[in-house]
Enzyme design. Structure first.
Site, PDB file in Angstrom:
ATOM      1  N   LYS A 105      19.177 -14.272  -1.022  1.00  0.00           N
ATOM      2  CA  LYS A 105      18.337 -13.148  -1.453  1.00  0.00           C
ATOM      3  C   LYS A 105      19.058 -11.872  -1.095  1.00  0.00           C
ATOM      4  CE  LYS A 105      14.228 -12.383  -3.305  1.00  0.00           C
ATOM      5  NZ  LYS A 105      13.494 -13.212  -4.250  1.00  0.00           N
TER       6      LYS A 105
HETATM    7  P1  NAD Z   1       7.462  -6.111  -9.831  1.00  0.00           P
HETATM    8  O1  NAD Z   1       8.137  -5.000  -9.141  1.00  0.00           O
HETATM    9  O2  NAD Z   1       7.687  -6.324 -11.282  1.00  0.00           O
HETATM   10  O3  NAD Z   1       5.869  -6.002  -9.620  1.00  0.00           O
HETATM   11  C1  NAD Z   1       5.250  -5.859  -8.366  1.00  0.00           C
HETATM   12  C2  NAD Z   1       3.770  -5.562  -8.574  1.00  0.00           C
HETATM   13  O4  NAD Z   1       3.119  -5.499  -7.288  1.00  0.00           O
HETATM   14  C3  NAD Z   1       3.494  -4.222  -9.255  1.00  0.00           C
HETATM   15  O5  NAD Z   1       2.360  -4.340 -10.101  1.00  0.00           O
HETATM   16  C4  NAD Z   1       3.177  -3.301  -8.090  1.00  0.00           C
HETATM   17  O6  NAD Z   1       2.393  -2.186  -8.470  1.00  0.00           O
HETATM   18  C5  NAD Z   1       2.417  -4.254  -7.190  1.00  0.00           C
HETATM   19  N1  NAD Z   1       2.395  -3.853  -5.788  1.00  0.00           N
HETATM   20  C6  NAD Z   1       3.392  -3.306  -5.065  1.00  0.00           C
HETATM   21  N2  NAD Z   1       2.963  -3.029  -3.824  1.00  0.00           N
HETATM   22  C7  NAD Z   1       1.674  -3.418  -3.758  1.00  0.00           C
HETATM   23  C8  NAD Z   1       0.673  -3.392  -2.751  1.00  0.00           C
HETATM   24  N3  NAD Z   1       0.928  -2.883  -1.545  1.00  0.00           N
HETATM   25  N4  NAD Z   1      -0.541  -3.906  -3.038  1.00  0.00           N
HETATM   26  C9  NAD Z   1      -0.794  -4.417  -4.275  1.00  0.00           C
HETATM   27  N5  NAD Z   1       0.104  -4.458  -5.277  1.00  0.00           N
HETATM   28  C10 NAD Z   1       1.303  -3.950  -5.018  1.00  0.00           C
HETATM   29  O7  NAD Z   1       7.855  -7.427  -8.995  1.00  0.00           O
HETATM   30  P2  NAD Z   1       7.757  -8.937  -9.458  1.00  0.00           P
HETATM   31  O8  NAD Z   1       9.097  -9.345  -9.953  1.00  0.00           O
HETATM   32  O9  NAD Z   1       6.550  -9.127 -10.305  1.00  0.00           O
HETATM   33  O10 NAD Z   1       7.570  -9.679  -8.053  1.00  0.00           O
HETATM   34  C11 NAD Z   1       6.284  -9.878  -7.459  1.00  0.00           C
HETATM   35  C12 NAD Z   1       6.372 -10.993  -6.428  1.00  0.00           C
HETATM   36  O11 NAD Z   1       6.807 -12.198  -7.061  1.00  0.00           O
HETATM   37  C13 NAD Z   1       7.372 -10.756  -5.283  1.00  0.00           C
HETATM   38  O12 NAD Z   1       6.875 -11.391  -4.129  1.00  0.00           O
HETATM   39  C14 NAD Z   1       8.614 -11.480  -5.766  1.00  0.00           C
HETATM   40  O13 NAD Z   1       9.461 -11.845  -4.705  1.00  0.00           O
HETATM   41  C15 NAD Z   1       7.971 -12.687  -6.405  1.00  0.00           C
HETATM   42  N6  NAD Z   1       8.810 -13.394  -7.389  1.00  0.00           N
HETATM   43  C16 NAD Z   1       9.354 -12.753  -8.462  1.00  0.00           C
HETATM   44  C17 NAD Z   1      10.094 -13.489  -9.387  1.00  0.00           C
HETATM   45  C18 NAD Z   1      10.630 -12.867 -10.653  1.00  0.00           C
HETATM   46  O14 NAD Z   1      11.131 -13.614 -11.501  1.00  0.00           O
HETATM   47  N7  NAD Z   1      10.534 -11.562 -10.859  1.00  0.00           N
HETATM   48  C19 NAD Z   1      10.312 -14.861  -9.201  1.00  0.00           C
HETATM   49  C20 NAD Z   1       9.728 -15.479  -8.099  1.00  0.00           C
HETATM   50  C21 NAD Z   1       8.982 -14.727  -7.205  1.00  0.00           C
END
Ligand code: NAD
Length: 420
Positions: A105
């Site tokens: 990561k």
């Molecule tokens: P992103 O940046 O696209 O979206 C994050 C979302 O969370 C946004 O809507 C943001 O406004 C919201 N957010 C941020 N801080 C917050 C808070 N304090 N309270 C509530 N909401 C809040 O990110 P993402 O890619 O959607 O990732 C989200 C999660 O999924 C993370 O934990 C990431 O590690 C995990 N993840 C992502 C992927 C991927 O393919 N993008 C794959 C596996 C896991």
């Protein structure tokens, strides 16, 4: 008082299965620490003339099963501990979904919303040139995560390719389709989460998705695509949120009746889902406590803790985010009979389709969206059933079952390769 440190939480989870598997102390010790931790200083002169030095991280946890793989996040609260935890979870995730990758990561401690697009591009290029020798299609393959996206990956690929004198699409995944990205990658994590939700509803609630209500925290890549897939399955979305706040629909039905594209458009235009018309604004805390069959945290780690686990009303929690539930909260919810589908299974659709993208890049191939989605469906359902079967056989929860499955596969690879 429990530790909220993400890496401590990852270690606590690992320790929770040592009585369930036979693991030599030597291998357990190796798994507790990442193989490499790289920290780089990224000095940058911003467009407004000020100079700032950002800190970048790449942690490579284990590569016994294949090249390191894992996303890059841009967030002000990125720390070494967080990146170490996320790297370990990636190792388990790749093993659970059964793809030939190890876990890594990366991240930069930065608030990207405060940087211009040009500054972000230069920061991304600096990050790649600082880590040029640590990444590569056969070494370590980054992908998007919090606040990074296909554009970030395009800059990364271009910078790496520039340094190597030829086009190297397989160095990152989650790229735009035009430069080697895979069909279906952008939606893959959310689609996989929804598939897990559907299977869990069938298995534990003996119900159809059309009769199920869902609260989703986070409306970024993962949250929004989860909502999209759930709506396509007919589920009723009763609460959503983002960093600004949450929303519950007004009206007698109490679920979002508009189409997904209307929701997305409104949230993009207004800057937050909480500002969509005809909703009651609620806090993120209230989203966690919503009366719904399923709760899907899809934002950050440490959202369900010992302080609010008692108030969760959902029957099943599906972890779309990485590490949204602390070990203490796990125990509280288990005691209360709440099922939990763990992150290393539920959100593995993203790394799975990243693997498909990497395979296509190496073969100079491009699959149709239908082919990608069919393979995703098949692998997710298979992994879900494997974890459920093991949980039933050993009488354990799904988190520990998924970990047992993963750790056994990783240790087998370490042993066969002669790691000692
Ligand atoms: P992103 O940046 O696209 O979206 C994050 C979302 O969370 C946004 O809507 C943001 O406004 C919201 N957010 C941020 N801080 C917050 C808070 N304090 N309270 C509530 N909401 C809040 O990110 P993402 O890619 O959607 O990732 C989200 C999660 O999924 C993370 O934990 C990431 O590690 C995990 N993840 C992502 C992927 C991927 O393919 N993008 C794959 C596996 C896991």
């Amino acid at each position: 008082m429990e530790a909220e440190d993400p890496f401590n939480n990852a270690l606590t989870q690992l320790a929770s299965i040592t009585d369930l598997i036979t693991i030599d102390n030597e291998y357990y010790e190796m798994l507790k620490s990442p193989r490499r931790e790289v920290i780089v200083a990224l000095p940058l002169k911003l467009g407004d003339g000020t100079s700032v030095t950002f800190t970048g991280y790449r942690v490579q946890h284990n590569n016994a099963r294949g090249p390191y793989k894992g996303g890059i996040r841009y967030h002000p609260s990125v720390t070494l501990s967080e990146v170490k935890a996320l790297a370990m979870w990636m190792t388990w995730k790749a093993a659970v979904i059964d793809i030939p990758f190890g876990g890594a990561k990366g991240g930069v401690a930065v608030d990207p919303k405060r940087l211009s697009n040009d500054d972000l591009e230069r920061l991304t290029r600096k990050y790649v040139s600082a880590l040029e020798r640590d990444i590569g299609p056969e070494i370590d393959i980054p992908a998007p995560d919090l606040n990074t996206n296909p554009q970030t990956m395009a800059w990364m690929m271009n910078e790496y390719s520039r340094l190597h004198g030829h086009n190297v699409p397989a160095v990152v995944t989650g790229k735009p389709i035009e430069i080697g990205g895979s069909e279906g990658r952008a939606a893959a994590t959310g689609r996989g989460v929804a598939i897990c939700a559907r299977e869990a509803v069938k298995k534990y609630l003996h119900s159809d998705m059309k009769d199920v209500s869902v609260a989703v925290q986070g409306f970024g890549n993962v949250g929004s695509n989860t909502v999209k897939s759930l709506m396509e399955m007919g589920a009723k979305i009763v609460a959503i949120s983002d960093v600004v706040g949450g929303a519950r629909p007004k009206g007698p039905r109490k679920y979002f009746e508009q189409s997904f594209s209307t929701l997305l458009e409104a949230s993009n235009k207004l800057g937050s889902v909480s500002l969509i018309p005809n909703v009651d604004q609620i806090s993120n805390e209230q989203v966690i406590e919503t009366e719904a069959d399923l709760l899907i945290p899809a934002a950050l780690e440490n959202q369900i803790t010992e302080n609010n686990a008692q108030k969760v009303k959902a029957k099943i929690v599906i972890e779309a985010a990485n590490g949204p539930t602390t070990p203490m909260a796990d125990k509280i919810m288990e005691r209360r009979g709440i099922r939990l589908v763990p992150d290393i299974l539920a959100n593995s659709g993203g790394v799975l389709v990243s693997y498909f993208e990497w395979v296509q890049n190496l073969n100079r191939d491009h699959w149709t969206e239908e082919e990608v989605n069919n393979r995703l469906e098949h692998k997710m359902v298979h992994a879900f059933n494997e974890v459920v079967t093991l949980a039933e056989k050993d009488g354990i929860d799904l988190r520990r079952a998924a970990l047992v499955l993963a750790v056994n596969k990783v240790v087998a690879a370490m042993k066969l390769s002669g790691w000692h």
